[in-house]
Design an enzyme around this catalytic site. Structure first.
Site, PDB file in Angstrom:
ATOM      1  N   ASN A 125       7.939   7.441 -12.465  1.00 22.13           N
ATOM      2  CA  ASN A 125       8.155   6.393 -11.465  1.00 22.13           C
ATOM      3  C   ASN A 125       7.584   5.098 -12.020  1.00 22.13           C
ATOM      4  O   ASN A 125       6.438   5.058 -12.456  1.00 22.13           O
ATOM      5  CB  ASN A 125       7.436   6.758 -10.154  1.00 22.13           C
ATOM      6  CG  ASN A 125       8.030   7.998  -9.509  1.00 22.13           C
ATOM      7  OD1 ASN A 125       9.238   8.177  -9.495  1.00 22.13           O
ATOM      8  ND2 ASN A 125       7.177   8.875  -8.990  1.00 22.13           N
ATOM      9  N   ASP A 146      -1.657  17.703 -10.736  1.00 28.12           N
ATOM     10  CA  ASP A 146      -1.575  16.711  -9.665  1.00 28.12           C
ATOM     11  C   ASP A 146      -2.397  17.212  -8.473  1.00 28.12           C
ATOM     12  O   ASP A 146      -2.342  18.393  -8.113  1.00 28.12           O
ATOM     13  CB  ASP A 146      -0.107  16.497  -9.262  1.00 28.12           C
ATOM     14  CG  ASP A 146       0.077  15.235  -8.439  1.00 28.12           C
ATOM     15  OD1 ASP A 146       0.737  14.304  -8.919  1.00 28.12           O
ATOM     16  OD2 ASP A 146      -0.443  15.181  -7.300  1.00 28.12           O
ATOM     17  N   ILE A 147      -3.142  16.299  -7.860  1.00 29.67           N
ATOM     18  CA  ILE A 147      -4.035  16.658  -6.749  1.00 29.67           C
ATOM     19  C   ILE A 147      -3.238  17.010  -5.486  1.00 29.67           C
ATOM     20  O   ILE A 147      -3.734  17.716  -4.608  1.00 29.67           O
ATOM     21  CB  ILE A 147      -5.024  15.489  -6.492  1.00 29.67           C
ATOM     22  CG1 ILE A 147      -6.291  15.992  -5.846  1.00 29.67           C
ATOM     23  CG2 ILE A 147      -4.400  14.364  -5.697  1.00 29.67           C
ATOM     24  CD1 ILE A 147      -7.427  14.965  -5.850  1.00 29.67           C
ATOM     25  N   HIS A 162       5.434  13.013 -14.695  1.00 36.13           N
ATOM     26  CA  HIS A 162       5.290  14.191 -13.833  1.00 36.13           C
ATOM     27  C   HIS A 162       6.076  15.335 -14.471  1.00 36.13           C
ATOM     28  O   HIS A 162       7.262  15.167 -14.797  1.00 36.13           O
ATOM     29  CB  HIS A 162       5.910  13.952 -12.458  1.00 36.13           C
ATOM     30  CG  HIS A 162       5.269  12.893 -11.623  1.00 36.13           C
ATOM     31  ND1 HIS A 162       4.438  13.176 -10.564  1.00 36.13           N
ATOM     32  CD2 HIS A 162       5.352  11.534 -11.668  1.00 36.13           C
ATOM     33  CE1 HIS A 162       4.036  12.048  -9.988  1.00 36.13           C
ATOM     34  NE2 HIS A 162       4.588  11.033 -10.640  1.00 36.13           N
ATOM     35  N   HIS A 172       2.300   7.653 -16.240  1.00 33.96           N
ATOM     36  CA  HIS A 172       2.191   9.120 -16.195  1.00 33.96           C
ATOM     37  C   HIS A 172       3.580   9.726 -16.101  1.00 33.96           C
ATOM     38  O   HIS A 172       4.475   9.178 -15.455  1.00 33.96           O
ATOM     39  CB  HIS A 172       1.327   9.586 -15.017  1.00 33.96           C
ATOM     40  CG  HIS A 172       1.679   8.944 -13.709  1.00 33.96           C
ATOM     41  ND1 HIS A 172       1.324   7.648 -13.389  1.00 33.96           N
ATOM     42  CD2 HIS A 172       2.356   9.411 -12.635  1.00 33.96           C
ATOM     43  CE1 HIS A 172       1.760   7.347 -12.180  1.00 33.96           C
ATOM     44  NE2 HIS A 172       2.406   8.401 -11.702  1.00 33.96           N
ATOM     45  N   GLY A 187       8.388   4.233  -6.287  1.00 35.52           N
ATOM     46  CA  GLY A 187       7.340   5.067  -5.693  1.00 35.52           C
ATOM     47  C   GLY A 187       6.110   5.236  -6.567  1.00 35.52           C
ATOM     48  O   GLY A 187       5.319   6.152  -6.345  1.00 35.52           O
ATOM     49  N   GLN A 188       5.934   4.367  -7.562  1.00 37.26           N
ATOM     50  CA  GLN A 188       4.723   4.473  -8.380  1.00 37.26           C
ATOM     51  C   GLN A 188       3.513   4.052  -7.546  1.00 37.26           C
ATOM     52  O   GLN A 188       3.473   2.943  -7.013  1.00 37.26           O
ATOM     53  CB  GLN A 188       4.811   3.596  -9.642  1.00 37.26           C
ATOM     54  CG  GLN A 188       3.585   3.758 -10.535  1.00 37.26           C
ATOM     55  CD  GLN A 188       3.636   2.909 -11.806  1.00 37.26           C
ATOM     56  OE1 GLN A 188       4.571   2.124 -12.004  1.00 37.26           O
ATOM     57  NE2 GLN A 188       2.641   3.085 -12.649  1.00 37.26           N
TER      58      GLN A 188
HETATM   59  P1  AMP Z   1       3.232   8.176  -8.714  1.00 34.85           P
HETATM   60  O1  AMP Z   1       3.518   8.114  -7.241  1.00 34.85           O
HETATM   61  O2  AMP Z   1       4.430   8.428  -9.570  1.00 34.85           O
HETATM   62  O3  AMP Z   1       2.428   6.971  -9.164  1.00 34.85           O
HETATM   63  O4  AMP Z   1       2.322   9.455  -8.921  1.00 34.85           O
HETATM   64  C1  AMP Z   1       0.952   9.452  -8.750  1.00 34.85           C
HETATM   65  C2  AMP Z   1       0.526  10.881  -8.616  1.00 34.85           C
HETATM   66  O5  AMP Z   1      -0.869  10.948  -8.833  1.00 34.85           O
HETATM   67  C3  AMP Z   1       0.782  11.485  -7.221  1.00 34.85           C
HETATM   68  O6  AMP Z   1       1.628  12.628  -7.373  1.00 34.85           O
HETATM   69  C4  AMP Z   1      -0.603  11.840  -6.724  1.00 34.85           C
HETATM   70  O7  AMP Z   1      -0.626  13.029  -5.986  1.00 34.85           O
HETATM   71  C5  AMP Z   1      -1.387  11.967  -8.032  1.00 34.85           C
HETATM   72  N1  AMP Z   1      -2.820  11.726  -7.922  1.00 34.85           N
HETATM   73  C6  AMP Z   1      -3.454  10.713  -7.279  1.00 34.85           C
HETATM   74  N2  AMP Z   1      -4.790  10.810  -7.454  1.00 34.85           N
HETATM   75  C7  AMP Z   1      -4.996  11.889  -8.244  1.00 34.85           C
HETATM   76  C8  AMP Z   1      -6.155  12.518  -8.772  1.00 34.85           C
HETATM   77  N3  AMP Z   1      -7.392  12.040  -8.537  1.00 34.85           N
HETATM   78  N4  AMP Z   1      -6.002  13.635  -9.534  1.00 34.85           N
HETATM   79  C9  AMP Z   1      -4.766  14.126  -9.775  1.00 34.85           C
HETATM   80  N5  AMP Z   1      -3.634  13.581  -9.306  1.00 34.85           N
HETATM   81  C10 AMP Z   1      -3.742  12.482  -8.546  1.00 34.85           C
END
Ligand code: AMP
Ligand code: ZN
Length: 124
Positions: free
Chosen positions: A97, A42-43, A112, A110, A103-104
């Site tokens: 999520n 995760d970024i 986590h 995906h 909170g998606q």
């Molecule tokens: P969610 O809020 O459950 O949809 O999770 C989305 C996740 O994607 C968040 O934890 C973000 O930090 C992560 N995210 C968004 N953009 C990127 C990216 N380019 N590379 C890796 N993780 C990302």
């Protein structure tokens, strides 16, 4: 049509961040890959270990999973990564999520995988 709890999670693959990662059009720290599943860091990590496990196919959210076998593939990769990273003894959390109220933020399914610290329950 009346609003539903999954509103806001539909999207097309063309403008999807995770599809871009799957297709190699966006950089990511990839930890696992097979023909159907990709896992990358995760970024914006919320724990010392924070990995996202995604299907390579664009599936907008949990509610859009039509083939239940996809869950076993994603969960098995999560289990293997947790073992590989030595998270099994102290424990780890798997989170999906689904939809805006959960909170998606990225409309591509995906899981986590979070580990390396204690987590509260219930989640915020
Ligand atoms: P969610 O809020 O459950 O949809 O999770 C989305 C996740 O994607 C968040 O934890 C973000 O930090 C992560 N995210 C968004 N953009 C990127 C990216 N380019 N590379 C890796 N993780 C990302
Ligand atoms: Zn996508």
């Amino acid at each position: 049509m009346a609003p539903s709890c999954t509103d806001g999670v539909n999207s097309l693959p063309g403008n999807c961040v995770f599809c871009e990662i799957v297709e190699g059009r966006r950089k990511a720290a990839i930890l696992y890959e097979d023909p159907e599943v990709l896992a990358f860091r995760d970024i914006l990590p919320q724990a010392p270990t924070h990995i996202l496990i995604v299907p390579k196919e664009h599936v907008p959210s949990a509610v859009a999973v039509s083939d239940p076998d996809l869950w076993s593939k994603l969960m098995d990769v999560a289990r293997k990564l947790a073992l590989e990273l030595g998270c099994e003894d102290k424990g780890y959390r798997l989170v999906v999520n689904s939809g805006p109220q959960a909170g998606q933020t990225i409309p591509h399914l995906h899981v986590h995988l979070l580990a390396g610290r204690s987590f509260r329950w219930p989640p915020g």
